[in-house]
Design a protein around this motif. Sequence first.
Motif, short mmCIF file in Angstrom:
data_model
loop_
_atom_site.label_atom_id
_atom_site.label_comp_id
_atom_site.label_asym_id
_atom_site.label_seq_id
_atom_site.Cartn_x
_atom_site.Cartn_y
_atom_site.Cartn_z
N UNK A 96 0.87 -1.19 0.00
CA UNK A 96 0.00 0.00 0.00
C UNK A 96 0.90 1.24 0.00
N UNK A 97 0.55 2.21 -0.82
CA UNK A 97 1.39 3.40 -0.91
C UNK A 97 2.40 3.30 -2.04
N UNK A 98 2.59 2.07 -2.57
CA UNK A 98 3.45 1.92 -3.74
C UNK A 98 4.87 1.54 -3.40
N UNK A 99 5.62 1.24 -4.45
CA UNK A 99 7.03 0.89 -4.30
C UNK A 99 7.84 2.15 -4.56
N UNK A 100 8.38 2.70 -3.51
CA UNK A 100 9.17 3.93 -3.60
C UNK A 100 10.48 3.67 -2.87
N UNK A 101 11.58 3.78 -3.56
CA UNK A 101 12.86 3.45 -2.95
C UNK A 101 13.72 4.67 -2.74
N UNK B 58 0.62 7.01 -8.83
CA UNK B 58 1.19 8.32 -8.48
C UNK B 58 2.31 8.75 -9.43
N UNK B 59 2.69 7.89 -10.37
CA UNK B 59 3.67 8.29 -11.40
C UNK B 59 2.96 8.74 -12.68
N UNK B 60 1.67 8.42 -12.76
CA UNK B 60 0.95 8.58 -14.03
C UNK B 60 -0.06 9.71 -14.01
N UNK B 63 -3.27 13.91 -9.78
CA UNK B 63 -4.10 13.85 -8.58
C UNK B 63 -3.64 12.73 -7.64
N UNK B 64 -3.41 11.55 -8.22
CA UNK B 64 -2.91 10.44 -7.40
C UNK B 64 -1.54 10.79 -6.81
N UNK B 65 -0.76 11.54 -7.57
CA UNK B 65 0.57 11.92 -7.09
C UNK B 65 0.48 12.85 -5.89
N UNK B 66 -0.50 13.72 -5.90
CA UNK B 66 -0.65 14.68 -4.80
C UNK B 66 -0.89 13.97 -3.49
N UNK B 67 -1.60 12.86 -3.55
CA UNK B 67 -1.93 12.11 -2.34
C UNK B 67 -0.86 11.09 -1.95
N UNK B 68 0.21 11.00 -2.72
CA UNK B 68 1.21 9.96 -2.47
C UNK B 68 2.28 10.44 -1.51
N UNK B 69 3.17 9.53 -1.14
CA UNK B 69 4.26 9.86 -0.22
C UNK B 69 5.17 10.94 -0.81
#
Lengths: 140, 140
Positions: A96-101, B58-60, B63-69
């Motif tokens: 959840x939250x994605x793969x971010x390294x 969140x890379x694409x 809006x999804x990017x805004x809510x991401x880490x």
Amino acid sequence: MTVIMYTEGRDCEPRQEPFVTERYLEDFHAGQTFRSGRIRIEASHIKSFAAEFDPQPFQLDERAATDSVLAGLAASGWHTAAITMRLRVVSDLKPAGGIVGAGFDEFRWPRPVRPGDDLRVEGEVLEIRASKSQPASARS
Amino acid sequence: MTVIMYTEGRDCEPRQEPFVTERYLEDFHAGQTFRSGRIRIEASHIKSFAAEFDPQPFQLDERAATDSVLAGLAASGWHTAAITMRLRVVSDLKPAGGIVGAGFDEFRWPRPVRPGDDLRVEGEVLEIRASKSQPASARS
């Protein structure tokens, strides 16, 4: 948008959990393993990626490649790395939250990737640590 | 072949050696520095690369990017790495035989790369070691 030309296939049996959406911290444990599907890499992909990101003669042309240290056309290491990312993203790992390294401590390209090679990823959870800066996140 | 959309420019003064073709082992020394030109990365590049290699919401999508880490659209780390390779290849580094790496001991993405950012590379030769397996080659 770039047209995705890769041939993707699953080489593993259907998993016990066919409808995995997102995994949370408590869904991971040390020793857990993940396998991806496969992507076949062709000479056209190798040359296309190289033209954009690694334009060295031996990445772009079979004859120049034959005379190079790699003794034949081989994928840019960054192409292999990028395909590895795709394989991880479309696997059942799905944190959840994605793969971010944040980076790698050890990163190796042990062998050249040649046209026609199938790439797949196997991973194992070694350790789970809560993120210091973002306690809701985890590293594994 | 992929159409190269990046805007490239030189941000450094013309060098003393404007016609560098290839450098050999004796042309490198510890302390030598290299600077690349610049590549500007745009939102369209970020999404295109992500669609192919890092297809996470969140890379694409902004809006999804805004809510991401990462709190906004940012380039895949592999995109940044691939652009770094291009910058190195087209710089004056130009080792004879090409830039071929076996891996990294430490590899970090310290900050997100955002649309409109200019990327450039600075490198310094720390040490030169003859390759054990291929004495005619060198690592630096």
